[in-house]
Design an enzyme around this catalytic site. Structure first.
Site, PDB file in Angstrom:
ATOM      1  N   GLY A 250       0.648  -1.212  -0.106  1.00  0.00           N
ATOM      2  CA  GLY A 250      -0.110  -0.055  -0.006  1.00  0.00           C
ATOM      3  C   GLY A 250       0.994   1.263  -0.111  1.00  0.00           C
ATOM      4  CG  ASP A 251       3.545   4.218   1.503  1.00  0.00           C
ATOM      5  OD1 ASP A 251       4.093   4.757   0.700  1.00  0.00           O
ATOM      6  OD2 ASP A 251       2.838   4.770   2.636  1.00  0.00           O
ATOM      7  CG  ASP A 252       7.264   4.970  -1.208  1.00  0.00           C
ATOM      8  OD1 ASP A 252       6.012   5.209  -2.027  1.00  0.00           O
ATOM      9  OD2 ASP A 252       7.786   6.220  -0.704  1.00  0.00           O
ATOM     10  CB  SER A 283       2.772   0.651  -4.383  1.00  0.00           C
ATOM     11  OG  SER A 283       2.667   1.434  -3.823  1.00  0.00           O
TER      12      SER A 283
END
Length: 447
Positions: A250-252, A283
């Site tokens: 859900g992020d980098d 992502s």
């Protein structure tokens, strides 16, 4: 899902080898910085009462096993074997000269009971917890001041059961910063390989103040809406090798960091000599990121052979006023991007501050950045480069870049300000701040 992810990694690796006509021995790797240690002394978590029924709490078993390894100090270290089964446990520490080995079908699963989760001090380069003031929850699997540690196996799973933490974040009921899934501090000679990491409460793999770290052949999974579930975040660390992995979070996917504002400036430990190679993933945020916490500096980073799908931003360098620090000698090469909001973003206005005591005159320096051999399909905006008026980003090189998408007058291909450098063979053509060059190879910038 984990089988699919592992298959994707294997297929992509095999395809790349086939297309380039290379033997396995010819594939570039940085993993030799930490030789694999083979332990003659082997113990099983079941020797200490471990039960893999998914219900029994195995905290005492894991802590007793690590205690045995630490205090008996067998020559060459000890391997702790986790057999097939689901081993529920609270957070626990590792020790030096040990291998945590997860067999095929083995799962080490975090308890959802957050009330008894250990608290530890904030990182000195952050000054406080990343999300909340004060301390922070210890990572699920933790190591501090260690050397010669391996987490590996036959693609067993480390499951953070992060949804309980994500909900606390969404409901704003967190008292302290969420725990990482795996964190090593002040440690060296670390290998993490052939393991599936899923549903981390916060960042997945976080080496901080470390050196000689190899992360290879891992799969990292979390839902796209899981908050702040970064894949791998080397932080104020040097000689880090990240290779041959699949990350969907859900992020980098990979974010190189080095401390937060005045605390990172005071701590003064950069991230350096970071190699990121053959990463595939997706992502809603960035694929390869530098920052935004870069106050100790980030130097000498190479990222190459990256495949990104369904992305927010493909390549993202991000910092802010008050960060200070130098970002330089960054090379990102041979990147494929399919379906992204933006291909390339270099920005000086990203990220928040730990408190009101940051120095607005602590301006970051961004220079000597080369991005080359990038091909994108269904990219909504090619890129943006926004430096700082009082600290322009300099010597930015874009070379052999093709980013295809549906651009409109309201969505221009590039936006730029306070940036300088050169471009060669870039389509669509970037902003006028980058000097055009007729070279057929690299940018003609006097680095």
């Amino acid at each position: 899902m984990r089988g699919l992810a592992s298959s994707i990694v294997a297929c992509l690796a095999a395809l790349c080898l086939f297309m380039n006509g290379l033997a396995v021995a010819d594939v570039a790797t940085c993993s030799g910085i930490v030789p694999m240690a083979y332990r003659n002394d082997k113990i099983s978590i079941t020797d200490f009462g471990g039960v893999g029924d998914g219900q029994t709490l195995n905290t005492k078993a894991f802590r007793a096993a690590v205690y045995r390894i630490e205090h008996l100090k067998r020559r060459g270290g000890t391997l702790l074997y986790v057999p097939p089964g689901v081993f529920l446990t609270e957070a626990f520490n590792l020790t030096s000269h040990m291998t945590l080995y997860l067999a095929k079908g083995a799962v080490i699963r975090a308890t959802k009971n957050t009330r008894d989760w250990p608290l530890i001090a904030p990182l000195p380069s952050y000054g406080r917890g990343r999300e909340r003031p004060g301390g922070r929850y210890m990572s699920f699997i933790h190591g501090d001041g260690l050397h010669d540690v391996i987490i590996t196996g036959e693609n067993g799973t480390i499951d953070g059961q992060g949804d309980v933490w994500w909900n606390m974040w969404r409901q704003r009921t967190l008292q302290y910063t969420r725990p990482n899934l795996v964190e090593f501090m002040h440690s060296r000679s670390i290998i993490i390989s052939n393991v599936i990491f899923k549903n981390s409460p916060f960042w997945n793999i976080h080496p901080v103040y470390c050196s000689n770290v190899v992360v290879r052949y891992v799969t990292i999974l979390a839902p796209p809406d899981s908050p702040n579930t970064d894949g791998i975040d080397p932080d104020s660390s040097s000689h880090v090798c990240i290779e041959d992995s699949y990350i969907s979070t859900g992020d980098d996917l990979v974010a190189v960091k080095s401390g937060w504002d005045e605390y990172g400036i005071a701590y003064g430990r950069p991230s350096s000599a970071i190699t990121i190679r053959r990463i595939t993933g997706s992502s809603p945020y960035a694929g390869i990121a530098i920052g935004s916490e870069t106050s100790g500096g980030v130097v000498n980073v190479l990222a190459e052979n990256i495949n990104l799908y369904n992305m927010g931003v493909g390549i993202h360098l991000k910092t802010n006023i008050g960060r200070g620090g130098v970002i330089r000698n960054i090379t990102v090469s041979d990147v494929f991007i399919e379906n992204a909001r933006k291909g390339i973003k270099i920005a000086g206005d990203v990220g928040d501050h730990p408190d009101e005591n940051y120095d607005p005159n602590a301006l970051p320096v961004v220079k000597d950045v080369t991005i080359k051999n990038v091909w994108g399909y269904k990219v909504q905006q090619a890129g943006s480069m926004q430096g700082l008026k009082n600290s322009p980003f300099t010597r930015i090189c874009l070379s052999n870049i093709n980013l295809h998408g549906a651009y409109t007058p309201r969505n221009s291909p590039w936006t730029c300000s306070d940036v300088s450098g050169a471009a060669v063979q870039v389509n669509p053509w970037p902003c006028s701040e980058l000097t055009s060059t007729h070279e057929t190879g690299e940018c003609s910038i006097p680095f």
